[in-house]
Design an enzyme around this catalytic site. Structure first.
Site, PDB file in Angstrom:
ATOM      1  CE  LYS A 197      -1.935   2.181   3.507  1.00 22.13           C
ATOM      2  NZ  LYS A 197      -2.374   3.569   3.637  1.00 22.13           N
ATOM      3  CG  ASP A 221      -4.837   4.811   1.217  1.00 21.64           C
ATOM      4  OD1 ASP A 221      -5.969   5.179   0.878  1.00 21.64           O
ATOM      5  OD2 ASP A 221      -4.480   4.726   2.417  1.00 21.64           O
ATOM      6  CE  LYS A 265      -7.458   7.534   3.558  1.00 16.19           C
ATOM      7  NZ  LYS A 265      -6.136   6.902   3.523  1.00 16.19           N
ATOM      8  CG  ASP A 272     -11.303  17.937  -7.405  1.00 14.23           C
ATOM      9  OD1 ASP A 272     -12.220  18.700  -7.792  1.00 14.23           O
ATOM     10  OD2 ASP A 272     -10.134  18.315  -7.257  1.00 14.23           O
ATOM     11  CB  THR A 293     -10.470   6.231  11.944  1.00 11.53           C
ATOM     12  OG1 THR A 293      -9.231   6.321  11.256  1.00 11.53           O
ATOM     13  CG2 THR A 293     -11.260   5.051  11.454  1.00 11.53           C
ATOM     14  NE  ARG A 337       2.286   2.686  12.976  1.00  8.50           N
ATOM     15  CZ  ARG A 337       1.463   3.491  13.645  1.00  8.50           C
ATOM     16  NH1 ARG A 337       1.932   4.391  14.469  1.00  8.50           N
ATOM     17  NH2 ARG A 337       0.156   3.410  13.458  1.00  8.50           N
TER      18      ARG A 337
HETATM   19  O1  C5P Z   1       1.357   1.123  10.941  1.00  5.11           O
HETATM   20  P1  C5P Z   1      -0.096   0.748  10.838  1.00  5.11           P
HETATM   21  O2  C5P Z   1      -0.339  -0.750  10.740  1.00  5.11           O
HETATM   22  O3  C5P Z   1      -0.924   1.395  11.916  1.00  5.11           O
HETATM   23  O4  C5P Z   1      -0.532   1.367   9.451  1.00  5.11           O
HETATM   24  C1  C5P Z   1      -1.831   1.376   9.004  1.00  5.11           C
HETATM   25  C2  C5P Z   1      -1.929   2.043   7.655  1.00  5.11           C
HETATM   26  O5  C5P Z   1      -3.296   2.200   7.335  1.00  5.11           O
HETATM   27  C3  C5P Z   1      -1.319   3.443   7.585  1.00  5.11           C
HETATM   28  O6  C5P Z   1      -0.850   3.630   6.247  1.00  5.11           O
HETATM   29  C4  C5P Z   1      -2.497   4.341   7.868  1.00  5.11           C
HETATM   30  O7  C5P Z   1      -2.356   5.614   7.293  1.00  5.11           O
HETATM   31  C5  C5P Z   1      -3.625   3.573   7.228  1.00  5.11           C
HETATM   32  N1  C5P Z   1      -4.956   3.828   7.785  1.00  5.11           N
HETATM   33  C6  C5P Z   1      -5.284   3.623   9.113  1.00  5.11           C
HETATM   34  N2  C5P Z   1      -6.550   3.869   9.586  1.00  5.11           N
HETATM   35  C7  C5P Z   1      -7.475   4.283   8.756  1.00  5.11           C
HETATM   36  C8  C5P Z   1      -7.171   4.471   7.407  1.00  5.11           C
HETATM   37  C9  C5P Z   1      -5.894   4.234   6.958  1.00  5.11           C
HETATM   38  O8  C5P Z   1      -4.450   3.229   9.893  1.00  5.11           O
HETATM   39  N3  C5P Z   1      -8.682   4.481   9.211  1.00  5.11           N
END
Ligand code: C5P
Length: 224
Positions: A32, A59, A61, A64, A115, A205
């Site tokens: 992603k 991703d 998003k 427009d 979120t 992460r």
């Molecule tokens: O590091 P982690 O597993 O938290 O990463 C989650 C990924 O999903 C990040 O790229 C974050 O921006 C994205 N994301 C999220 N929550 C959302 C939408 C997207 O954590 N509601």
């Protein structure tokens, strides 16, 4: 069944991103790339990552007027993404035109409510009712506009899946049992999200910051 894990490659520079991906690519199903990566590295960066052989989820998003979003969808055909995100709050015409402009085989998936927004943020922007009502309303609109699915949390995916049986559901905010939660608040395990109907599991992460990213990705894969 192919591996549903997409690694969120939230790394500001390209070379470390490639090094990380090389380590884990045997244990994930795709990558992603978010807005930050795309703004920093553009089409060149996407091509560099795509050359490593995994499907790409852009991703972006997009939000427009319909004509502009459709133009952006056409402009990214050359990048051959398998999944692209747009905002459901852009409305029916925007979603219909985005899907019509997407390449064959590219899933177009709607973000419903960010979120980061709570109900007081919703009220301030003129949206009444609960956040959950708004998610379900926008999911219904996305389905009727012909999109493939939505982005939702692991806590919502079961409910949304019941309403939209053949939807394609992208679920971020996942944490393997026993891992560091970080800034995510409402987390579920990758396995639980999968069992509840997730099509794609976005994980960042827990893999990228692990002392041994390949071992972390392999351990997640083994739970699915
Ligand atoms: O590091 P982690 O597993 O938290 O990463 C989650 C990924 O999903 C990040 O790229 C974050 O921006 C994205 N994301 C999220 N929550 C959302 C939408 C997207 O954590 N509601």
């Amino acid at each position: 069944m192919s591996n549903p894990v997409y690694l969120a490659l939230d790394v500001p520079t390209l070379d470390p991103a490639k090094v990380l991906l090389e380590k884990v690519k045997a244990h994930i199903g795709g990558v992603k790339l978010g807005l930050e990566f795309f703004c920093a590295h553009g089409a060149h960066g996407v091509h560099e990552i795509a050359h490593m052989g995994l499907p790409i989820f852009l991703d972006l998003k997009l939000h427009d007027i319909p004509n502009t979003v459709a133009g952006a969808m056409q402009a990214i055909h050359v990048l051959e993404p398998k999944i692209v995100t747009i905002h459901a709050s852009g409305g029916r015409a925007m979603m219909e035109d985005a899907k019509a402009a997407a390449a064959d085989g590219c899933k177009v998936v709607a973000v419903t409510m960010l979120t980061s927004m709570d109900e007081s943020d919703m009220t301030a922007t003129g949206i009444g009712g609960s956040a959950e009502d708004q998610v379900m309303r926008l999911a219904e609109l996305a389905e009727s506009a012909g999109l493939d699915g939505i982005v939702c949390s692991g806590q919502e995916v079961g409910k949304v899946h019941k309403q939209w049986k053949n939807g394609f559901f992208v679920v971020p905010g996942l944490r393997p049992a026993g891992s560091v939660i970080g800034d995510q608040k409402r987390v579920v395990t990758p396995r639980k999200a999968r069992d509840d109907g997730a099509s794609v599991l976005v994980i960042g992460r827990p893999i990228s910051k692990a002392p041994d990213p390949a071992a972390a990705a392999r351990a997640i894969e083994a739970t699915l």
